[in-house]
Design a protein around this motif. Sequence first.
Motif, PDB file in Angstrom:
ATOM      1  N   GLU A 109      25.517 -11.898 -36.400  1.00  0.00           N
ATOM      2  CA  GLU A 109      26.262 -12.429 -37.543  1.00  0.00           C
ATOM      3  C   GLU A 109      25.402 -13.444 -38.284  1.00  0.00           C
ATOM      4  O   GLU A 109      24.628 -14.188 -37.668  1.00  0.00           O
ATOM      5  N   LYS A 141      28.165 -12.991 -22.085  1.00  0.00           N
ATOM      6  CA  LYS A 141      29.308 -12.470 -22.839  1.00  0.00           C
ATOM      7  C   LYS A 141      29.982 -13.599 -23.624  1.00  0.00           C
ATOM      8  O   LYS A 141      30.243 -13.495 -24.826  1.00  0.00           O
ATOM      9  N   THR A 142      30.263 -14.710 -22.928  1.00  0.00           N
ATOM     10  CA  THR A 142      30.940 -15.841 -23.559  1.00  0.00           C
ATOM     11  C   THR A 142      30.124 -16.395 -24.734  1.00  0.00           C
ATOM     12  O   THR A 142      30.648 -16.610 -25.829  1.00  0.00           O
ATOM     13  N   LEU A 196      27.522 -15.001 -26.417  1.00  0.00           N
ATOM     14  CA  LEU A 196      27.119 -14.081 -27.488  1.00  0.00           C
ATOM     15  C   LEU A 196      28.309 -13.418 -28.185  1.00  0.00           C
ATOM     16  O   LEU A 196      28.257 -13.160 -29.382  1.00  0.00           O
ATOM     17  N   HIS A 197      29.394 -13.170 -27.438  1.00  0.00           N
ATOM     18  CA  HIS A 197      30.508 -12.420 -28.019  1.00  0.00           C
ATOM     19  C   HIS A 197      31.774 -13.239 -28.245  1.00  0.00           C
ATOM     20  O   HIS A 197      32.759 -12.711 -28.775  1.00  0.00           O
ATOM     21  N   GLY A 198      31.782 -14.515 -27.795  1.00  0.00           N
ATOM     22  CA  GLY A 198      32.952 -15.344 -28.022  1.00  0.00           C
ATOM     23  C   GLY A 198      34.085 -15.040 -27.063  1.00  0.00           C
ATOM     24  O   GLY A 198      33.907 -14.308 -26.093  1.00  0.00           O
ATOM     25  N   ILE A 199      35.256 -15.586 -27.340  1.00  0.00           N
ATOM     26  CA  ILE A 199      36.368 -15.442 -26.396  1.00  0.00           C
ATOM     27  C   ILE A 199      37.610 -14.848 -27.041  1.00  0.00           C
ATOM     28  O   ILE A 199      38.556 -14.474 -26.361  1.00  0.00           O
ATOM     29  N   VAL A 200      37.623 -14.730 -28.390  1.00  0.00           N
ATOM     30  CA  VAL A 200      38.820 -14.239 -29.070  1.00  0.00           C
ATOM     31  C   VAL A 200      38.832 -12.715 -29.101  1.00  0.00           C
ATOM     32  O   VAL A 200      37.814 -12.078 -29.350  1.00  0.00           O
ATOM     33  N   LYS A 201      39.977 -12.138 -28.846  1.00  0.00           N
ATOM     34  CA  LYS A 201      40.145 -10.671 -28.928  1.00  0.00           C
ATOM     35  C   LYS A 201      40.014 -10.197 -30.370  1.00  0.00           C
ATOM     36  O   LYS A 201      40.483 -10.841 -31.298  1.00  0.00           O
ATOM     37  N   ASN A 202      39.380  -9.035 -30.555  1.00  0.00           N
ATOM     38  CA  ASN A 202      39.253  -8.472 -31.915  1.00  0.00           C
ATOM     39  C   ASN A 202      40.545  -7.810 -32.350  1.00  0.00           C
ATOM     40  O   ASN A 202      41.226  -7.213 -31.556  1.00  0.00           O
ATOM     41  N   GLU A 224      45.900 -13.119 -26.553  1.00  0.00           N
ATOM     42  CA  GLU A 224      45.208 -13.653 -27.738  1.00  0.00           C
ATOM     43  C   GLU A 224      43.714 -13.823 -27.463  1.00  0.00           C
ATOM     44  O   GLU A 224      42.892 -13.775 -28.369  1.00  0.00           O
ATOM     45  N   GLU A 237      40.195 -12.991 -24.789  1.00  0.00           N
ATOM     46  CA  GLU A 237      39.595 -12.096 -23.799  1.00  0.00           C
ATOM     47  C   GLU A 237      39.823 -12.675 -22.408  1.00  0.00           C
ATOM     48  O   GLU A 237      39.794 -13.894 -22.217  1.00  0.00           O
ATOM     49  N   GLN A 278      38.204 -13.660 -19.852  1.00  0.00           N
ATOM     50  CA  GLN A 278      36.930 -14.069 -19.258  1.00  0.00           C
ATOM     51  C   GLN A 278      37.148 -15.160 -18.226  1.00  0.00           C
ATOM     52  O   GLN A 278      38.217 -15.773 -18.161  1.00  0.00           O
ATOM     53  N   LEU A 330      31.951 -20.753 -31.596  1.00  0.00           N
ATOM     54  CA  LEU A 330      32.464 -20.930 -30.239  1.00  0.00           C
ATOM     55  C   LEU A 330      33.520 -19.885 -29.873  1.00  0.00           C
ATOM     56  O   LEU A 330      33.557 -19.405 -28.746  1.00  0.00           O
ATOM     57  N   LEU A 331      34.380 -19.553 -30.837  1.00  0.00           N
ATOM     58  CA  LEU A 331      35.498 -18.663 -30.503  1.00  0.00           C
ATOM     59  C   LEU A 331      35.167 -17.185 -30.681  1.00  0.00           C
ATOM     60  O   LEU A 331      35.653 -16.340 -29.933  1.00  0.00           O
ATOM     61  N   HIS A 332      34.306 -16.857 -31.656  1.00  0.00           N
ATOM     62  CA  HIS A 332      34.058 -15.435 -31.967  1.00  0.00           C
ATOM     63  C   HIS A 332      32.662 -14.956 -31.611  1.00  0.00           C
ATOM     64  O   HIS A 332      32.343 -13.773 -31.770  1.00  0.00           O
ATOM     65  N   GLY A 333      31.772 -15.876 -31.154  1.00  0.00           N
ATOM     66  CA  GLY A 333      30.430 -15.441 -30.765  1.00  0.00           C
ATOM     67  C   GLY A 333      29.516 -15.212 -31.954  1.00  0.00           C
ATOM     68  O   GLY A 333      29.858 -15.556 -33.088  1.00  0.00           O
ATOM     69  N   ILE A 334      28.370 -14.613 -31.688  1.00  0.00           N
ATOM     70  CA  ILE A 334      27.369 -14.447 -32.745  1.00  0.00           C
ATOM     71  C   ILE A 334      26.919 -13.005 -32.935  1.00  0.00           C
ATOM     72  O   ILE A 334      26.254 -12.683 -33.912  1.00  0.00           O
TER      73      ILE A 334
END
Lengths: 191, 191
Positions: free
Chosen positions: A143, A182-183, A185-191, B141, B143, B145, B184-188
């Motif tokens: 991103e 994972k945390t 690079l991909h974050g924690i919020v569901k898509n 809401e 993931e 993890q 932080l929430l959505h990753g990169i």
Amino acid sequence: MKITDRKSEIIVTAAKLFKKRGYNAVSMRDIAQELGIKAASLYNHIKSKQEILSDIVLNVAESFTNHMEQIYPQSINSIQKLEAIIQNHIDITVQKTDFLACMNNDWMHLDEENLATYLKLRNAYEASFRKILQEGIAKNELENQNSEIVIFSILTTLRALYLWYSKKSSVEVEVLKKDLPKTLLHGIVKN
Amino acid sequence: MKITDRKSEIIVTAAKLFKKRGYNAVSMRDIAQELGIKAASLYNHIKSKQEILSDIVLNVAESFTNHMEQIYPQSINSIQKLEAIIQNHIDITVQKTDFLACMNNDWMHLDEENLATYLKLRNAYEASFRKILQEGIAKNELENQNSEIVIFSILTTLRALYLWYSKKSSVEVEVLKKDLPKTLLHGIVKN
DNA sequence: GTCTATAACGCGATAGAC
DNA sequence: GTCTATCGCGTTATAGAC
């Protein structure tokens, strides 16, 4: 940390104490006592308290630099490079916990010359990290977020891993290796 | 930090020095000199060096606790709560930069009693954070993890914001407020 | 409320015996 | 290579003059 001689033994012992209480709160008498000798005897093996600190800090700093110089030029994509960097931070955290803690907390107490050396290494490391991010954005793998915020956020977490590691068993290191990338690079919020 | 009396003035000045060099590396003479008085005069306003440290650390710790107690019971979803927490960390970083740095770096130099108080506040804060994460996972809401890794990763970054803030102008705080929650929430990594 | 003087102690580091 | 003894200095904190 393999202990090969008395000097290494002193440095490893000092690092353990520095991690717990900080460089300035640990005296030469404290280090000597931990080794079962008198403070004066330390000076047969080391030049000064400053030398102990710079040996510790520069040892870890060079470990990071060496790994970055090995990863950076490889023909893999940006995400694979970031994963390799995260793995390396976990490895160094496990192998050199006390040294790493000491580098993070006490680098600012280095004397002028060693401070300059340390900052040069750290800035070079961050510059390589920045280039990997920008390469990933250019190739549409990452991103297009503010690079400085991403560098700060990821490196801060990686540098502080020793805090987390100290509290957990070595079994959970496998969980860390699997989940931390994972945390981050991909974050924690569901898509 | 509004300075209302001499004691506040001493504490604010001390925090500025503690941030730069660390609690143990700053002497009462250093603090006094910065205020244009002699070290002995400080003791008309404060009881000890320890008291300065605990005033600083507990002030910030209570700011975080108060905000968490206000956000936690609200009827908003987990992502909104996390966004509010991130905003609050940014706000405190801007408003109490030196106090925050001092809390992060020097809390372990608190005396026994104040250390216990600080740790109690910090553990309660992390427990609330953990519950918000678990509530978010339960409601699908977030993931699913490893909660401990997520708590560690996000809180470490938020606690260290003062390092980043010191180097940047206040204009860029707006960038931070906009982009940090995303990172932080959505990753990169691109989906 | 600030000052000077000083108590009581711990610090890093060195000298020299063994 | 470790010891005892010690130097010179910096530390937090207090006492008492002004």
